[in-house]
Design a protein around this motif. Sequence first.
Motif, PDB file in Angstrom:
ATOM      1  N   LYS A 103       0.836  -1.203   0.000  1.00  0.00           N
ATOM      2  CA  LYS A 103       0.000   0.000   0.000  1.00  0.00           C
ATOM      3  C   LYS A 103       0.874   1.259   0.000  1.00  0.00           C
ATOM      4  CE  LYS A 103      -3.596   1.984   2.850  1.00  0.00           C
ATOM      5  NZ  LYS A 103      -4.106   1.869   4.225  1.00  0.00           N
ATOM      6  N   GLN A 104       1.872   1.251   0.872  1.00  0.00           N
ATOM      7  CA  GLN A 104       2.750   2.426   0.948  1.00  0.00           C
ATOM      8  C   GLN A 104       3.581   2.592  -0.320  1.00  0.00           C
ATOM      9  OE1 GLN A 104       4.482   3.926   4.232  1.00  0.00           O
ATOM     10  NE2 GLN A 104       3.379   2.734   5.770  1.00  0.00           N
ATOM     11  N   ALA A 105       4.019   1.457  -0.874  1.00  0.00           N
ATOM     12  CA  ALA A 105       4.838   1.519  -2.090  1.00  0.00           C
ATOM     13  C   ALA A 105       4.018   2.096  -3.241  1.00  0.00           C
ATOM     14  CB  ALA A 105       5.368   0.125  -2.437  1.00  0.00           C
ATOM     15  N   LYS A 106       2.771   1.654  -3.366  1.00  0.00           N
ATOM     16  CA  LYS A 106       1.921   2.162  -4.453  1.00  0.00           C
ATOM     17  C   LYS A 106       1.740   3.671  -4.320  1.00  0.00           C
ATOM     18  CE  LYS A 106      -0.792  -1.782  -4.521  1.00  0.00           C
ATOM     19  NZ  LYS A 106      -2.079  -2.470  -4.489  1.00  0.00           N
ATOM     20  N   ALA A 107       1.638   4.128  -3.075  1.00  0.00           N
ATOM     21  CA  ALA A 107       1.454   5.566  -2.853  1.00  0.00           C
ATOM     22  C   ALA A 107       2.699   6.359  -3.241  1.00  0.00           C
ATOM     23  CB  ALA A 107       1.098   5.822  -1.393  1.00  0.00           C
ATOM     24  N   LYS A 108       3.853   5.695  -3.204  1.00  0.00           N
ATOM     25  CA  LYS A 108       5.103   6.406  -3.509  1.00  0.00           C
ATOM     26  C   LYS A 108       5.666   6.043  -4.877  1.00  0.00           C
ATOM     27  CE  LYS A 108       7.242   7.833   0.800  1.00  0.00           C
ATOM     28  NZ  LYS A 108       8.580   8.103   1.351  1.00  0.00           N
ATOM     29  N   ALA A 109       4.899   5.345  -5.685  1.00  0.00           N
ATOM     30  CA  ALA A 109       5.378   4.888  -6.999  1.00  0.00           C
ATOM     31  C   ALA A 109       5.708   6.088  -7.905  1.00  0.00           C
ATOM     32  CB  ALA A 109       4.305   4.025  -7.657  1.00  0.00           C
ATOM     33  N   PRO A 110       6.651   5.919  -8.851  1.00  0.00           N
ATOM     34  CA  PRO A 110       7.448   4.712  -9.085  1.00  0.00           C
ATOM     35  C   PRO A 110       8.468   4.455  -7.966  1.00  0.00           C
ATOM     36  CG  PRO A 110       8.162   6.496 -10.536  1.00  0.00           C
ATOM     37  CD  PRO A 110       6.953   6.984  -9.822  1.00  0.00           C
ATOM     38  N   CYS A 111       8.645   3.186  -7.653  1.00  0.00           N
ATOM     39  CA  CYS A 111       9.584   2.810  -6.584  1.00  0.00           C
ATOM     40  C   CYS A 111       9.987   1.342  -6.686  1.00  0.00           C
ATOM     41  CB  CYS A 111       8.960   3.085  -5.223  1.00  0.00           C
ATOM     42  SG  CYS A 111       7.572   2.016  -4.852  1.00  0.00           S
ATOM     43  N   ILE A 112      10.916   0.969  -5.836  1.00  0.00           N
ATOM     44  CA  ILE A 112      11.419  -0.413  -5.768  1.00  0.00           C
ATOM     45  C   ILE A 112      11.043  -1.021  -4.421  1.00  0.00           C
ATOM     46  CG2 ILE A 112      13.554  -1.760  -5.402  1.00  0.00           C
ATOM     47  CD1 ILE A 112      13.404  -1.277  -8.222  1.00  0.00           C
ATOM     48  N   ILE A 113      10.546  -2.251  -4.468  1.00  0.00           N
ATOM     49  CA  ILE A 113      10.426  -3.050  -3.245  1.00  0.00           C
ATOM     50  C   ILE A 113      11.486  -4.144  -3.345  1.00  0.00           C
ATOM     51  CG2 ILE A 113       9.031  -4.718  -1.967  1.00  0.00           C
ATOM     52  CD1 ILE A 113       6.533  -3.291  -2.845  1.00  0.00           C
TER      53      ILE A 113
END
Length: 273
Positions: A103-113
């Motif tokens: 959820k947090q990653a989608k909010a900060k996309a584009p990004c890497i997990i």
Amino acid sequence: SRAALFEGGDKVKVTFKDVAGLEEAKEEVQEIVEFLKNPSKFTILGGKIPKGALLVGPPGTGKTLLAKAVAGEADVPFFSLSGSDFVEMFVGVGAARVRDLFKQAKAKAPCIIFIDEIDAVGRSRSKGSMPGGNDERENTLNSLLVEMDGFGTDSGVIILAATNRPDTLDSALLRPGRFDRQISIDKPDINGRTQIFQVHLKPLTLGTDVDAKKLSAQTPGFAGAEIANVCNEAALIAARRDKKMITNQDFTDAIDRVIGGLEKKNKIISPGE
Ligand code: ATP
């Protein structure tokens, strides 16, 4: 007692020049960097960017470093999580943590997990699962699969995972649309070790007799992590000797010490040998 559910969401400063050698791997992840820099350029043409790639190789070879460098090159946030953190976890926590991370990653996309030691959570569900014993791990794995399926590449989140045991992974993880790409990260050869030494020697104050090539010849079988360790040990040894600069002798002693440490570790792993 950990306050954070996972690490990150921050930008990182690591770039490809911090990752010595691994030229092929860098080339393979270059496409991901391009995508993260400009997702719409790719999706508008209908191209399919992988959602995830698996970095496969022995410990200490730079898998985490490379994943960070992908984020650094693209100048996007980096989230990370270790599979081994899930091993001792209360019911429901692992799955909740995965959901929260996505959820947090989608909010900060584009990004890497980045998921380190994915085998700890992604071991095959059929093979070697003790009846009743692995429920929580399976829950976590299932929530990871659900999350991966639940977003398209247009979400701009790319998942990199690391393992040294790809053979043990649940085949569900390796299906198209999940970790369908494997990038191998091998131990460095003599030239690779020279390049890694060059990176880690750079910030040190060195005597004129220190030579990266010579050191790489003295360290067969070393991974990048051990080389970084040698450089740090050499600096500590030289400091203890009240030296103004680190000389070849300090490195030779540091190499012996790191080899000693490795031997001890191997003894613990295989007792009675
Ligand atoms: P593990 O599987 O144990 O998590 P890893 O493959 O993720 O290991 P890293 O954590 O990336 O390895 O490497 C540990 C450290 O070793 C890095 O922070 C870096 O200092 C050094 N190192 C490893 N490989 C390289 C490399 N190719 N170039 C420069 N430094 C390296």
